[in-house]
Design a protein around this motif. Sequence first.
Motif, mmCIF file in Angstrom:
data_model
loop_
_atom_site.group_PDB
_atom_site.id
_atom_site.type_symbol
_atom_site.label_atom_id
_atom_site.label_comp_id
_atom_site.label_asym_id
_atom_site.label_seq_id
_atom_site.Cartn_x
_atom_site.Cartn_y
_atom_site.Cartn_z
ATOM 1 N N PRO A 1 8.950 7.867 -6.089
ATOM 2 C CA PRO A 1 10.243 7.784 -5.970
ATOM 3 C C PRO A 1 10.377 7.642 -4.505
ATOM 4 N N ASP A 2 11.840 7.775 -4.037
ATOM 5 C CA ASP A 2 12.200 7.609 -2.661
ATOM 6 C C ASP A 2 11.565 8.474 -1.794
ATOM 7 N N GLY A 3 11.553 8.318 -0.581
ATOM 8 C CA GLY A 3 10.585 9.414 0.459
ATOM 9 C C GLY A 3 9.464 8.877 0.830
ATOM 10 N N PRO A 4 8.632 9.846 1.541
ATOM 11 C CA PRO A 4 7.516 9.483 1.958
ATOM 12 C C PRO A 4 6.239 8.979 0.587
ATOM 13 N N THR A 5 5.620 8.176 0.875
ATOM 14 C CA THR A 5 4.335 7.976 -0.122
ATOM 15 C C THR A 5 3.360 9.003 0.113
ATOM 16 N N GLY A 6 2.704 9.450 -1.027
ATOM 17 C CA GLY A 6 1.864 10.372 -1.404
ATOM 18 C C GLY A 6 1.407 10.366 -2.692
ATOM 19 N N VAL A 7 0.517 11.271 -3.074
ATOM 20 C CA VAL A 7 -0.056 11.071 -4.391
ATOM 21 C C VAL A 7 0.788 11.234 -5.511
ATOM 22 N N GLY A 8 0.712 10.292 -6.633
ATOM 23 C CA GLY A 8 1.790 10.227 -7.538
ATOM 24 C C GLY A 8 2.913 9.226 -7.098
ATOM 25 N N THR A 9 3.026 8.618 -5.876
ATOM 26 C CA THR A 9 3.950 7.568 -5.721
ATOM 27 C C THR A 9 3.411 6.310 -6.537
ATOM 28 N N VAL A 10 4.431 5.596 -7.018
ATOM 29 C CA VAL A 10 4.159 4.467 -7.692
ATOM 30 C C VAL A 10 4.859 3.204 -7.217
ATOM 31 N N PHE A 11 4.082 2.354 -7.171
ATOM 32 C CA PHE A 11 4.723 0.876 -6.611
ATOM 33 C C PHE A 11 4.468 -0.107 -7.935
ATOM 34 N N ARG A 12 5.702 -0.785 -8.048
ATOM 35 C CA ARG A 12 5.908 -1.774 -8.805
ATOM 36 C C ARG A 12 5.910 -3.159 -8.247
ATOM 37 N N SER A 13 5.203 -3.987 -8.783
ATOM 38 C CA SER A 13 5.379 -5.175 -8.215
ATOM 39 C C SER A 13 5.182 -6.626 -9.123
ATOM 40 N N THR A 14 5.742 -7.575 -8.720
ATOM 41 C CA THR A 14 5.619 -8.871 -9.602
ATOM 42 C C THR A 14 4.741 -9.613 -8.639
ATOM 43 N N VAL A 15 3.494 -10.255 -9.306
ATOM 44 C CA VAL A 15 2.391 -10.957 -8.318
ATOM 45 C C VAL A 15 2.360 -12.292 -9.213
ATOM 46 N N LYS A 16 1.956 -13.117 -8.565
ATOM 47 C CA LYS A 16 1.629 -14.439 -8.874
ATOM 48 C C LYS A 16 0.251 -14.898 -8.497
ATOM 49 N N ASP A 17 -0.800 -14.727 -9.655
ATOM 50 C CA ASP A 17 -2.188 -15.201 -9.655
ATOM 51 C C ASP A 17 -2.288 -16.510 -10.602
ATOM 52 N N ALA A 18 -3.127 -17.420 -9.827
ATOM 53 C CA ALA A 18 -3.540 -18.757 -10.834
ATOM 54 C C ALA A 18 -2.224 -19.469 -11.546
#
Length: 147
Positions: A42-59
Motif C-alpha cells: 500500500p501507500d505509505g512507509p515500506t514494511g513487512v507485507g509491502t508489495v512491489f510489482r514490476s515489469t522487467v526485461k530479461d534476455a
Amino acid sequence: MSGQFESTVEIDRPIGEVFAYLADGRNDPQFSPRVQEITKTPDGPTGVGTVFRSTVKDAGMKTGREFRITGFQPQKLIRWTEQSKNLVTAEGGYDFEALPADRTRVRIFNTLEGHGLGKLLVGLALSAARKDAPDFGRRIKAAAEAV
C-alpha cells in the motif's frame, strides 16, 4: 535447482539515508536497467507485507514480477520473496552496516530458483547474475550517493 549470488558495496552516505533509499523499491530502475517500471502497495512507509510489482526485461523478454517484503528492520536488514509465478523466481535482501565517517556497507544477495522449465534456465540466470553482481553493487553505490 537454485543458487545464490551476492555483492557487497561501501556507500559514502549515512546508514539511515542508504536504508531509506533502498527500502523504497521504486528506486530500483535507477540502478537496475532490467526494471522497466515498478509500483508499491500500500501507500505509505515500506514494511513487512509491502508489495512491489514490476515489469522487467530479461534476455529480451518482459515479465511481471511481484515481491513481498518479508523482513524489515530499519538500518539493519530488508528481505523479500517473489510471489509471481515465473520460470525463475528470486528471494533475497540487503544487510546494512554503519561504517565510520558516515559510510554504509550493504550486502546485496538473491537466491534464484527454477520452476518447471525454469530448472533448465536457472543455471544461465545465475551465471549472468554472478557475473553482473560487482557492477550491480557499483550501480547501487552510484545511485545511492547521487541522492
